[in-house]
Structures are given as C-alpha cells and as structure tokens.
Design a protein around this motif. Structure first.
Motif, PDB file in Angstrom:
ATOM      1  N   THR A  45     -28.202  10.918  -0.191  1.00 36.01           N
ATOM      2  CA  THR A  45     -26.790  11.354  -0.237  1.00 36.01           C
ATOM      3  C   THR A  45     -26.119  10.620  -1.386  1.00 36.01           C
ATOM      4  O   THR A  45     -26.617   9.603  -1.847  1.00 36.01           O
ATOM      5  N   ASP A  97     -31.535   0.338   0.002  1.00 36.45           N
ATOM      6  CA  ASP A  97     -30.389   0.919   0.689  1.00 36.45           C
ATOM      7  C   ASP A  97     -30.729   0.840   2.171  1.00 36.45           C
ATOM      8  O   ASP A  97     -31.650   1.532   2.627  1.00 36.45           O
ATOM      9  N   GLY A 136     -30.844   4.648  -8.398  1.00 34.57           N
ATOM     10  CA  GLY A 136     -31.359   5.367  -7.257  1.00 34.57           C
ATOM     11  C   GLY A 136     -31.775   4.481  -6.084  1.00 34.57           C
ATOM     12  O   GLY A 136     -31.345   3.356  -5.964  1.00 34.57           O
ATOM     13  N   TYR A 193     -18.507   6.578  -5.553  1.00 41.53           N
ATOM     14  CA  TYR A 193     -18.192   5.611  -6.617  1.00 41.53           C
ATOM     15  C   TYR A 193     -19.326   5.467  -7.619  1.00 41.53           C
ATOM     16  O   TYR A 193     -19.172   4.832  -8.653  1.00 41.53           O
ATOM     17  N   CYS A 194     -20.484   6.068  -7.347  1.00 36.80           N
ATOM     18  CA  CYS A 194     -21.722   5.636  -8.014  1.00 36.80           C
ATOM     19  C   CYS A 194     -21.768   5.903  -9.520  1.00 36.80           C
ATOM     20  O   CYS A 194     -21.553   7.015  -9.989  1.00 36.80           O
ATOM     21  N   LYS A 224     -28.949   8.457 -11.151  1.00 32.61           N
ATOM     22  CA  LYS A 224     -29.567   8.896  -9.893  1.00 32.61           C
ATOM     23  C   LYS A 224     -29.679  10.418  -9.840  1.00 32.61           C
ATOM     24  O   LYS A 224     -28.996  11.127 -10.575  1.00 32.61           O
ATOM     25  N   CYS A 244     -22.992   8.508  -3.096  1.00 31.17           N
ATOM     26  CA  CYS A 244     -21.817   7.667  -2.870  1.00 31.17           C
ATOM     27  C   CYS A 244     -20.831   8.016  -3.987  1.00 31.17           C
ATOM     28  O   CYS A 244     -21.221   8.038  -5.156  1.00 31.17           O
ATOM     29  N   CYS A 282     -24.626   4.756 -11.126  1.00 31.48           N
ATOM     30  CA  CYS A 282     -26.041   4.524 -11.444  1.00 31.48           C
ATOM     31  C   CYS A 282     -26.698   5.825 -11.920  1.00 31.48           C
ATOM     32  O   CYS A 282     -26.181   6.916 -11.678  1.00 31.48           O
ATOM     33  N   CYS A 340     -31.799   9.788  -4.504  1.00 27.39           N
ATOM     34  CA  CYS A 340     -30.965   9.351  -3.382  1.00 27.39           C
ATOM     35  C   CYS A 340     -30.798  10.530  -2.450  1.00 27.39           C
ATOM     36  O   CYS A 340     -30.662  11.671  -2.897  1.00 27.39           O
TER      37      CYS A 340
HETATM   38  S1  SF4 Z   1     -27.799   4.766  -6.283  1.00 26.71           S
HETATM   39 FE1  SF4 Z   1     -27.127   3.669  -4.434  1.00 26.71          FE
HETATM   40  S2  SF4 Z   1     -24.938   3.598  -4.764  1.00 26.71           S
HETATM   41 FE2  SF4 Z   1     -25.670   5.223  -6.117  1.00 26.71          FE
HETATM   42  S3  SF4 Z   1     -25.556   7.145  -4.929  1.00 26.71           S
HETATM   43 FE3  SF4 Z   1     -27.588   6.307  -4.646  1.00 26.71          FE
HETATM   44  S4  SF4 Z   1     -27.403   5.158  -2.738  1.00 26.71           S
HETATM   45 FE4  SF4 Z   1     -25.334   5.441  -3.499  1.00 26.71          FE
END
Ligand code: SF4
Ligand SMILES: C[S@@+](CC[C@H](N)C(=O)[O-])C[C@H]1O[C@@H](n2cnc3c(N)ncnc32)[C@H](O)[C@@H]1O
Length: 460
Positions: free
Chosen positions: A65, A151, A115, A69-70, A74, A67, A72, A63
C-alpha cells in the motif's frame, strides 16, 4: 568530542532554507547520462587495483500500500507476482557485477532498502542472499554490518528469524507516528503491537542494532501527539532513531497531493516539535549524530563519531568509510572509486538491459579533483562537526585559506551568528550550529549556486 546540541529558535528560523542532505557530493543531481556502463567497468577495474572491502546496496522497490507522504523510489502493487521477474533480473545483475569485482574484496556492509524488502517471500529473500553469496565474498563471522529496512506491517511470524539466519544483524523499522489520526491522514495504519513484536523478535534473535524511523511535520501532528509517540518509542529503547523532517514536495512526489495541506502543521509547530524531540531524546540519553539521526552513546555510530571515524553515504551515516558501494536494482546508486553510478529507474528498461546482458547503468558522474576535495570537506563537517585545515591541505596539496577564500568570507557572518568558530587551524561547529550543518556544508557546494533551490526540501 562534545556531542551536545543547542536549539536556537531564532537561528533556525533565519537559516531555514532548502538544501541537499549530502548523502553524496556532488549530489545525485549532477549525475548525467553521458556516463555509460563502459565508464563504470573502467572504474571497477581501477578500484580492484586499489582493492579494499565492499558495501552492497539492493533496492527492492515494491510496496503493498502507499503512504501518502512517501518520497522513496517505490512501486505500489497488490500483485505479489511482480516480485518474481524482478528478483530473477536482480540475480542476473548480481552475477554480472560479481564477475567484475575481485573475489578477494570482502563485503563489510550490505543493505536491503526500498520500497519494502519484505514484500519478497521468505524463500525469495533466501534466493537473493544465496545469489549474493555465490558471486561476492560475504562475511560469515557476523562482523559485517548487514542491515534491512522493515515495514512491521509486512513482516510475518518467522520472517525476523529467517533474516537473522540469512546473515542480517541490523534492522530499521518504519514507524513515522503512532497517532491514529495522523496514521489515517497518511494512509499508514500500524499498531504498536505490530511494531514492538517485530522489535522484540529482532532482539530475541540477536540483531545487534535496531533503528526506528519517525517523521515530524506530518498532517495533524502536534507537539502533544508526537510527544506521545515518543513516549512509546522511548519505552522500547531502540539503539538508533531517525527523526526525519517531512519533505513535502507534491510537484515532485504526486502521491503527496493526497495530503490535505491545511492539515500540515505550521512552521512554528514543526519547530516546536523538533525542539521537543531534541530535548526529550537528549534527556533520554541519546546523542545527536547529525542530520535527523540520534543514537545511544554505546551504539557504533556514536562511538565512531567520538573516534573521528564516521562516514556518510546514500544510506545515511555509516562506520565503513573505506568501502566502495555497489548498487543493485532499479534506481540504486553506487560509489566506486571516484565515480557515482545510478541504475535505470523503471522495470521495463531494467528488464530489457538485463536480457541483453548489459549492466543497467542509467547515469553517473566522474569526480574531478575539486569534487573530491569538497567532498572531503563536506563529509568531515557533516560527520564530525569540525574541520582541521592542515589535514585537508596535506591530503589535497592546497592552501586552505587561499583555495577557499570566498567560502571563508561566507562563513564569517555564520560565525558572527554563533553557528561556528573559525580559527587559523580550522572550523568548529558550535552546539547551536549542529542542527544547521546542512547550511554550513552548502557553503562548500560548488554546484549549488547554479541550482534552483526548489529542488530540495527545507533544512528543518
Ligand atoms: S516505501 Fe515505506 S514509506 Fe514509502 S510507501 Fe512504501 S511502505 Fe510507505
Ligand atoms: C523505504 S522507507 C522504510 C521501509 C519501509 N518501506 C517502511 O516504510 O517501513 C524509508 C523511510 O523514509 C522516510 N520517508 C519517506 N518519505 C519521506 C518524506 N517525504 N519525508 C521524510 N521522510 C520520508 C520514512 O521515515 C521511511 O521510513
């Protein structure tokens, strides 16, 4: 079947406790390092003898940048150069795994998740799909379910058209919330124009199904602000909507510590938002599929649910129950025959194993007969909200009332509370019990009692 829900605030408050999302049973927590690549090869050989179509999952972790709250898996980096060596390793893994699966097995389902899959350039995406086509039998009649997570901030002019040419026909867009204050608080600035232009491009180029991801429970959200986000989303008429409950687990996901906890909506506000979402989406003609998912009544998921053909796997609900799921890339999880398999979690270990021509298996679990039985029960309940004892008894040669005597006792107070109806024939989850389906499934989870509940997010 009746696909309605009833929002009972009192019940939801009483049953709001942590629990798994049952994208698998046993859950990923049961995977252990005693399961090796040799075990995986054995399961592949066995599944080839049974045959049947395949589902492929590719994890693309990067990713640009983060987020806040994420939750996932990544890797956040501005350096696009990181994608190239990962892609090369991924292609080698595809070749290695492709050599093990029978070529006669058609790929009915394919998913790129992250990601952010579109962190890759168009040419890199073409290379990845090309390697997949070279080593697996992809469909060329557009009848497979080939999907990608997008995204909209990472999608440039022409990307959607290229993805369609590569064979994708379903798209899922991450949005979460359109309110500028909420976007600021979670470090995800994303305009409506950016979002809807991607959606329009997807429709123009013949993508068959569009999904939008939203999250409720994010900092600074109120019923009013989230309702405004819904207005905008509903005007665009996506085929599916995932409205996730924000899982705030800052001990596990360090980036969530960037979120000011004082800004998080109170449990009462969260429930009020959920109630508003349920009402508005139902009024707008969407049906509740289960576990945060809504779909238009003519969408394949809603149809599959009505026809009793819905299934659940690591990507959520699906119409392809008969597929073995093969995972590629770091952290990916597959299900082949009676085993779940997870790949290694970091780039260095992945690189080392691939360079030594080893399958990058990190963990797995071999399902025993009790696991398979409980998986069938949980899958049936979470997908169709009803369970016929005779069908399970026939498939597993058990007496349901005898085998699950303890579980039936635990279900009785739930019946008294109006979550479900128990009969000699089976279990029917009531419209008020559907939002609490996790709680009902948890009764059948043999491992749960041993777990500390903190490891899971709250049910609502
Ligand atoms: S996986 Fe999606 S929600 Fe999580 S940081 Fe990357 S862009 Fe943001
Ligand atoms: C891999 S992301 C989607 C693709 C892309 N990275 C994006 O963000 O647009 C998968 C989805 O998981 C959801 N998600 C991520 N973290 C979450 C959390 N802590 N609680 C609930 N949902 C979450 C978001 O809705 C997000 O769109």
């Amino acid at each position: 079947m009746d696909q309605s829900i009833i929002f009972d605030l009192n019940l939801i408050n009483r049953y709001d406790k942590a629990g798994p999302r049952y994208t698998s049973y046993p859950t990923a927590l049961e995977l252990h390092e005693g399961f090796t690549d040799t075990d995986y090869r054995w399961h592949i050989a066995k599944s080839n003898r049974a045959g049947g179509p395949l589902s492929l999952y590719f994890h693309l972790p990067f990713c640009d940048t983060v987020c806040f709250y994420c939750a996932c898996n990544k890797i956040v980096t501005k350096n696009r150069g990181h994608a190239a060596p990962y892609l090369e390793n991924l292609c080698k893994e595809i070749a290695m795994q492709g050599a093990l699966f029978d070529k006669g097995r058609i790929v009915n389902q394919l998913h790129w998740g992250g990601g952010t899959p579109t962190f890759l350039s168009d040419d890199q995406m073409q290379r990845l799909m090309g390697a997949t086509r070279a080593h697996f039998t992809l469909r060329d009649d557009d009848r497979g379910e080939y999907s990608i997570e997008i995204d909209p901030r990472e999608t440039h002019e022409g990307t959607i058209e290229r993805l369609r040419e590569l064979g994708f026909n379903r798209i899922s867009l991450g949005v979460q919330d359109f309110d500028p204050k909420v976007q600021q608080a979670v470090n995800r600035l994303q305009s409506e124009e950016q979002t809807f232009s991607v959606m329009e491009a997807a429709r123009r180029h013949g993508f068959r199904s569009t999904n939008i991801d939203l999250i409720y429970g994010l900092p600074l959200q109120t019923v009013e602000t989230f309702s405004e986000t819904l207005d905008k989303i509903l005007a665009a008429q996506p085929d599916r909507l995932s409205v996730f409950n924000y899982a705030h687990l800052p001990v596990r996901f360090k980036i969530q510590r960037q979120i000011n906890e004082a800004d998080l909506p109170t449990p009462d506000v969260k429930l009020a938002i959920l109630q508003m979402v349920g009402l508005r989406l139902t009024e707008a003609g969407y049906v509740y599929i289960g576990m945060d998912h809504f779909a238009r009544p003519d969408d394949e998921l809603a149809i599959a649910q009505r026809e009793g053909k819905l299934y659940r796997n690591f990507q959520g609900y699906s119409t392809h129950s008969d597929c073995d799921l093969v995972g590629f890339g770091i952290t990916s999880i597959g299900r082949v025959g009676d085993a779940y398999i997870q790949n290694v979690k970091d780039l260095e270990t992945y690189d080392k194993l691939i360079r030594h021509h080893k399958l990058p298996v990190f963990k797995g679990v071999d399902l025993d007969q009790d696991d398979k039985l409980r998986r069938a029960v949980i899958t049936q309940l979470i997908c169709h909200f009803e369970l016929n004892f005779a069908a399970i008894e026939k498939e597993f040669a058990i007496d349901f009332a005898d085998y699950f005597a303890r579980e039936i006792e635990v279900l009785k107070p739930m019946q008294a509370d109006g979550l479900l109806a128990l009969s000699a024939e089976g279990i029917a989850v009531s419209p008020a019990g559907r939002l609490l389906i996790r709680n009902i499934c948890m009764v059948f989870d043999r491992y749960l009692a041993q777990k500390t509940r903190q490891q899971f997010s709250k049910v609502i």
